[in-house]
Design an enzyme around this catalytic site. Structure first.
Site, PDB file in Angstrom:
ATOM      1  CD  GLU A   1      12.398 -20.803  33.546  1.00 12.43           C
ATOM      2  OE1 GLU A   1      13.447 -20.138  33.564  1.00 12.43           O
ATOM      3  OE2 GLU A   1      11.393 -20.482  34.210  1.00 12.43           O
TER       4      GLU A   1
ATOM      5  CG  HIS B   1      15.498 -16.065  40.430  1.00  9.34           C
ATOM      6  ND1 HIS B   1      15.802 -17.235  41.087  1.00  9.34           N
ATOM      7  CD2 HIS B   1      15.193 -16.406  39.151  1.00  9.34           C
ATOM      8  CE1 HIS B   1      15.696 -18.250  40.240  1.00  9.34           C
ATOM      9  NE2 HIS B   1      15.323 -17.783  39.068  1.00  9.34           N
TER      10      HIS B   1
ATOM     11  CG  ASP C   1      16.423 -21.789  35.426  1.00 10.27           C
ATOM     12  OD1 ASP C   1      17.251 -22.184  36.263  1.00 10.27           O
ATOM     13  OD2 ASP C   1      15.646 -20.843  35.636  1.00 10.27           O
TER      14      ASP C   1
END
Length: 258
Positions: A150, A46, A176
């Site tokens: 996740e 990210h 997530d």
């Protein structure tokens, strides 16, 4: 090849606490590398920045004596090969859904016959450009591999994933995971907590070190008490945001009271 101190500490059962560098800013990695964290995570899932910036961040943090984990953008054999060649010796791989994907990630981080990593050990930064002549033989034992579970589907496959040799840390991506269950930003929802607790039990029973981030109802203190070995706390961008916002609020308060 230099000893992976972070891997050795985790193998010895130590608990370690670190921070995120997600802005791509080398100077942030340098500053935080001097603070004393057990490790930093250079985030390329990210976070901002390209591979060359990850290497710059590694250099900057390691100058302060702080080991780094690099989070890959994806479970991508080509990217993993490149960051390993570039000197990353601790790798976090997101969104591992099952044992097949986990095995592919492990093998991508190892040279044949144990894996599929391409060979250029005589010239890459990871071997100090060939000056570490035993690099290719030591890399398997000195590379730290962290796999992220996740999603609800991945949680159902946790026992099979955890049974694989070559995983050094199993990391629960709780945000997530909550999204996959239909509860975005509801980390304290009972169903999210149920799945997380079940997943924790599976990982702990496997004997694999467990990692995560602080989340609803679970700060770093409670996570370590629960048995987590690796916790990643503050984020460089968030710390800058909060500091800047607080400084501006102080000024606005002063201005209003004049």
């Amino acid at each position: 090849m230099p000893k992976n101190v972070l891997k050795a500490r985790l193998a010895a059962g130590e608990q370690v606490y670190g921070a995120w560098v997600g802005t791509g800013a080398t100077v942030n990695a340098e500053i935080m590398g001097h603070i004393g964290y057990d490790f930093l995570v250079i985030d390329h899932e990210h976070g901002l920045g390209e591979l060359s910036q990850a290497v710059d961040s590694l250099r900057a943090a390691e100058a302060g004596g702080t080991p780094c984990i690099v989070r890959a953008p994806w479970n991508d054999q080509v990217w993993l090969k490149r960051i390993l060649d570039a000197g990353g010796n601790s790798i976090m791989i997101p969104s591992v859904e099952n044992a097949e994907e986990a095995l592919a990630a492990i093998r991508a981080c190892r040279y044949p016959p144990h894996g599929t990593r391409g060979y250029a050990a005589s010239v890459v930064r990871g071997s100090r450009y060939g000056l570490e002549t035993g690099y290719a033989h030591a890399a398997k034992d000195e590379t730290l591999v962290i796999l992220q579970i996740e999603s609800g589907a991945a949680a159902e496959q946790a026992e099979k994933i955890c049974a694989l040799d070559g995983i050094d840390v199993v990391f629960i991506g709780v945000n997530d995971l909550a999204c996959s269950l239909g509860y975005m930003e509801q980390l304290d929802h009972p169903e999210v907590r149920r799945v997380v607790t079940k997943l924790e039990d599976v990982i702990l029973a496997s004997g694999k070190p467990m990692g995560t981030v602080p989340n609803a109802g679970a700060d770093w203190r409670s996570l370590f008490k629960r048995g987590y070995k690796l916790v990643v706390g503050p984020h460089d961008g968030a710390m800058l945001r909060d500091s800047a916002r607080n400084a501006w609020a102080d000024y606005q308060s002063f201005k209003a009271g004049r």
